[in-house]
Design a protein around this motif. Structure first.
Motif, PDB file in Angstrom:
ATOM      1  N   PHE A   1       0.848  -1.196   0.000  1.00 50.33           N
ATOM      2  CA  PHE A   1       0.000   0.000   0.000  1.00 50.33           C
ATOM      3  C   PHE A   1       0.879   1.239   0.000  1.00 50.33           C
ATOM      4  N   GLU A   2       0.281   2.317  -0.450  1.00 51.12           N
ATOM      5  CA  GLU A   2       0.975   3.598  -0.516  1.00 51.12           C
ATOM      6  C   GLU A   2       0.186   4.628   0.293  1.00 51.12           C
ATOM      7  N   GLU A   3       0.883   5.357   1.154  1.00 48.52           N
ATOM      8  CA  GLU A   3       0.236   6.435   1.897  1.00 48.52           C
ATOM      9  C   GLU A   3       0.163   7.667   1.002  1.00 48.52           C
ATOM     10  N   VAL A   4      -1.048   8.047   0.647  1.00 49.72           N
ATOM     11  CA  VAL A   4      -1.248   9.236  -0.174  1.00 49.72           C
ATOM     12  C   VAL A   4      -1.203  10.477   0.710  1.00 49.72           C
ATOM     13  N   HIS A   5      -1.757  10.349   1.907  1.00 50.23           N
ATOM     14  CA  HIS A   5      -1.770  11.450   2.865  1.00 50.23           C
ATOM     15  C   HIS A   5      -1.723  10.859   4.270  1.00 50.23           C
ATOM     16  N   ARG A   6      -0.962  11.514   5.154  1.00 49.34           N
ATOM     17  CA  ARG A   6      -0.898  11.061   6.546  1.00 49.34           C
ATOM     18  C   ARG A   6      -0.766  12.273   7.462  1.00 49.34           C
TER      19      ARG A   6
ATOM     20  N   ASN B   1      -2.185  15.063  26.636  1.00 50.75           N
ATOM     21  CA  ASN B   1      -2.082  14.873  25.196  1.00 50.75           C
ATOM     22  C   ASN B   1      -2.937  13.695  24.763  1.00 50.75           C
ATOM     23  N   LYS B   2      -3.574  13.840  23.608  1.00 48.96           N
ATOM     24  CA  LYS B   2      -4.339  12.749  23.019  1.00 48.96           C
ATOM     25  C   LYS B   2      -4.115  12.830  21.512  1.00 48.96           C
ATOM     26  N   TYR B   3      -3.457  11.805  20.972  1.00 50.39           N
ATOM     27  CA  TYR B   3      -3.074  11.828  19.567  1.00 50.39           C
ATOM     28  C   TYR B   3      -4.023  10.988  18.716  1.00 50.39           C
ATOM     29  N   GLU B   4      -4.266  11.483  17.497  1.00 52.36           N
ATOM     30  CA  GLU B   4      -5.022  10.720  16.503  1.00 52.36           C
ATOM     31  C   GLU B   4      -4.273  10.810  15.183  1.00 52.36           C
ATOM     32  N   ALA B   5      -3.964   9.644  14.611  1.00 48.56           N
ATOM     33  CA  ALA B   5      -3.263   9.585  13.328  1.00 48.56           C
ATOM     34  C   ALA B   5      -4.241   9.113  12.255  1.00 48.56           C
ATOM     35  N   THR B   6      -4.179   9.745  11.099  1.00 50.83           N
ATOM     36  CA  THR B   6      -5.057   9.408   9.981  1.00 50.83           C
ATOM     37  C   THR B   6      -4.218   9.293   8.717  1.00 50.83           C
ATOM     38  N   ALA B   7      -4.545   8.319   7.888  1.00 50.45           N
ATOM     39  CA  ALA B   7      -3.857   8.160   6.608  1.00 50.45           C
ATOM     40  C   ALA B   7      -4.864   7.758   5.540  1.00 50.45           C
ATOM     41  N   GLU B   8      -4.642   8.254   4.357  1.00 48.83           N
ATOM     42  CA  GLU B   8      -5.387   7.781   3.192  1.00 48.83           C
ATOM     43  C   GLU B   8      -4.413   6.903   2.422  1.00 48.83           C
ATOM     44  N   ILE B   9      -4.821   5.669   2.166  1.00 50.12           N
ATOM     45  CA  ILE B   9      -3.922   4.715   1.511  1.00 50.12           C
ATOM     46  C   ILE B   9      -4.549   4.191   0.219  1.00 50.12           C
ATOM     47  N   VAL B  10      -3.684   3.867  -0.716  1.00 48.70           N
ATOM     48  CA  VAL B  10      -4.079   3.195  -1.953  1.00 48.70           C
ATOM     49  C   VAL B  10      -3.357   1.855  -1.957  1.00 48.70           C
ATOM     50  N   MET B  11      -4.123   0.771  -2.208  1.00 54.52           N
ATOM     51  CA  MET B  11      -3.569  -0.586  -2.147  1.00 54.52           C
ATOM     52  C   MET B  11      -3.259  -1.109  -3.550  1.00 54.52           C
ATOM     53  N   HIS B  12      -2.212  -1.951  -3.619  1.00 58.37           N
ATOM     54  CA  HIS B  12      -1.760  -2.483  -4.913  1.00 58.37           C
ATOM     55  C   HIS B  12      -1.405  -3.955  -4.783  1.00 58.37           C
ATOM     56  N   ARG B  13      -1.406  -4.627  -5.927  1.00 56.06           N
ATOM     57  CA  ARG B  13      -0.961  -6.022  -5.995  1.00 56.06           C
ATOM     58  C   ARG B  13       0.381  -6.077  -6.717  1.00 56.06           C
ATOM     59  N   GLY B  14       1.144  -7.127  -6.448  1.00 59.27           N
ATOM     60  CA  GLY B  14       2.439  -7.291  -7.092  1.00 59.27           C
ATOM     61  C   GLY B  14       3.564  -6.814  -6.205  1.00 59.27           C
ATOM     62  N   ALA B  15       4.719  -6.611  -6.849  1.00 57.75           N
ATOM     63  CA  ALA B  15       5.907  -6.191  -6.100  1.00 57.75           C
ATOM     64  C   ALA B  15       5.860  -4.691  -5.820  1.00 57.75           C
TER      65      ALA B  15
ATOM     66  N   ASN C   1      10.184   4.352  -3.522  1.00 57.32           N
ATOM     67  CA  ASN C   1       9.023   5.139  -3.125  1.00 57.32           C
ATOM     68  C   ASN C   1       8.902   5.084  -1.597  1.00 57.32           C
ATOM     69  N   ALA C   2       9.223   6.180  -0.935  1.00 59.01           N
ATOM     70  CA  ALA C   2       9.228   6.214   0.535  1.00 59.01           C
ATOM     71  C   ALA C   2       7.829   6.091   1.126  1.00 59.01           C
ATOM     72  N   ARG C   3       6.795   6.299   0.339  1.00 59.98           N
ATOM     73  CA  ARG C   3       5.418   6.204   0.832  1.00 59.98           C
ATOM     74  C   ARG C   3       4.817   4.825   0.585  1.00 59.98           C
ATOM     75  N   ALA C   4       5.573   3.929  -0.009  1.00 60.65           N
ATOM     76  CA  ALA C   4       5.091   2.575  -0.305  1.00 60.65           C
ATOM     77  C   ALA C   4       5.571   1.607   0.768  1.00 60.65           C
ATOM     78  N   PHE C   5       4.662   0.702   1.206  1.00 59.44           N
ATOM     79  CA  PHE C   5       4.957  -0.259   2.264  1.00 59.44           C
ATOM     80  C   PHE C   5       4.518  -1.647   1.842  1.00 59.44           C
ATOM     81  N   ASP C   6       5.390  -2.626   2.007  1.00 53.34           N
ATOM     82  CA  ASP C   6       5.044  -4.023   1.797  1.00 53.34           C
ATOM     83  C   ASP C   6       4.215  -4.469   2.999  1.00 53.34           C
ATOM     84  N   ALA C   7       2.950  -4.821   2.774  1.00 55.21           N
ATOM     85  CA  ALA C   7       2.024  -5.119   3.876  1.00 55.21           C
ATOM     86  C   ALA C   7       2.504  -6.284   4.736  1.00 55.21           C
ATOM     87  N   ALA C   8       2.961  -7.361   4.100  1.00 58.68           N
ATOM     88  CA  ALA C   8       3.418  -8.530   4.866  1.00 58.68           C
ATOM     89  C   ALA C   8       4.651  -8.189   5.707  1.00 58.68           C
ATOM     90  N   ASP C   9       5.543  -7.395   5.147  1.00 60.55           N
ATOM     91  CA  ASP C   9       6.753  -7.014   5.878  1.00 60.55           C
ATOM     92  C   ASP C   9       6.410  -6.113   7.075  1.00 60.55           C
TER      93      ASP C   9
END
Length: 160
Positions: free
Chosen positions: A56-61, A118-132, A137-145
């Motif tokens: 997945f890729e974080e489009v916004h966080r 303090n009370k923190y809330e984190a939000t991200a908009e993600i786009v998911m992909h298949r394949g390698a 791309n620093a915003r891309a994350f291997d889900a299994a890893d």
């Protein structure tokens, strides 16, 4: 929107498009910023795998602090609103002094209990992909890893 609520905080996820989600995790007043951001990333990876995607890729966080400052006073409002007892006295060597349970006397070390919660809330908009996952791309994350790396530090409500 769905997600559990527990002693550590709660998360939610909302489908925006077929491969796009908004994910959020809100900690409680005992949760520091770093664990909130870690839980968000873990939940995003978990969601990607549940939907059959590899990365997945974080489009916004964003991480927001919705904390507040609290002043504890030993007495509450009196019978006539915020009127309350106060004293004026003459201290030998100090002259005339004022004392109030609302403000104390800093000269004698009386202070109010002022603290920030303090009370923190984190939000991200993600786009998911298949394949390698693409390299570089620093915003891309291997889900299994992500699940494998962060998993040992994550405590689900059933583990508490």
């Amino acid at each position: 929107m769905n997600g559990p609520s527990d002693a550590r905080g709660d998360y939610s996820s909302q489908r925006i498009e077929a491969d796009r989600y908004r994910v959020s995790f809100a900690g409680n007043s005992m949760t520091e910023r770093q664990p909130v951001e870690t839980y968000l990333l873990y939940r995003a990876a978990e969601l990607a795998r549940q939907q059959g995607y590899d990365w997945f890729e974080e489009v916004h966080r964003d991480t927001e602090n919705t904390g507040r400052t609290v002043v504890d006073r030993p007495f509450g409002p009196g019978a006539y609103g915020w009127w309350g007892p106060s004293w004026r006295y003459f201290g030998t060597g100090f002259g005339w002094r004022n004392w109030s349970p609302w403000y104390g006397d800093p000269f004698f070390g009386d202070t109010l209990d002022v603290r920030t919660i303090n009370k923190y809330e984190a939000t991200a908009e993600i786009v998911m992909h298949r394949g390698a996952k693409p390299a570089g791309n620093a915003r891309a994350f291997d889900a299994a890893d992500v699940l494998r790396t962060l998993g040992p530090d994550i405590r689900t409500p059933s583990q508490r």
